[in-house]
Design an enzyme around this catalytic site. Sequence first.
Site, PDB file in Angstrom:
ATOM      1  NE  ARG A  35      14.943  11.100  13.008  1.00  0.00           N
ATOM      2  CZ  ARG A  35      15.280   9.813  13.187  1.00  0.00           C
ATOM      3  NH1 ARG A  35      14.913   9.167  14.257  1.00  0.00           N
ATOM      4  NH2 ARG A  35      16.004   9.181  12.292  1.00  0.00           N
ATOM      5  CG  HIS A  38      10.344   6.492  12.909  1.00  0.00           C
ATOM      6  ND1 HIS A  38      11.099   6.652  14.049  1.00  0.00           N
ATOM      7  CD2 HIS A  38      10.473   5.203  12.539  1.00  0.00           C
ATOM      8  CE1 HIS A  38      11.676   5.508  14.353  1.00  0.00           C
ATOM      9  NE2 HIS A  38      11.315   4.613  13.465  1.00  0.00           N
TER      10      HIS A  38
END
Length: 197
Positions: A35, A38
């Site tokens: 995450r 990302h």
Amino acid sequence: MNRVVHPIEQESYRRLRARLDTSHFPPLTRAVVERVVHSAADLEYASDLVMDEGDLVAAHAALHAGAPVVTDVEMVAAGITRRETVCRLGDAKSGAGLTRSAHAVRLAYEEVGPGALWVIGCAPTALEELLALDVSPALVVGLPVGFVGAAESKAALRESGLPAVSNVSEKGGSAVAAAALNALLYHPVPPASEEIL
């Protein structure tokens, strides 16, 4: 309620995993690494982040049991979805060697007490103040950004022995700090019989 993942996010993760092998990470560490990578489109975070799976397991349980989430700035709070947060920067004042961010940490601790998850993505002085207090956190996401004090404050966090997510370099910021917390929010809660003790 299950989170609905947009097709663009699904494709983004597919491309991320095609370029970066995260399969060797334990489940929650993998969730946080992916995450954060990302959120910044920066593959280097995979080797820059520092965390312990056991700390993440305990923090995940505390988070899903309702532990408070405290942020250093509203930008971090805005990035944390599906959860109310505490941010006292608007009430804080600077002076006498104390930055507004550091004062906000003091005010937030008076409000939430021990056992909170602290998400610091902007101000190294907020992280420094947090370390000076006896906050007994469930987790400190310490990812402030900058050329002055950021790397040093994160090194001090790691040396403190507190349960934490940090990184070695000067990079960081509100988006990646929020992403680290969101990784724990979005990760499913295992059935009671499967929980890691």
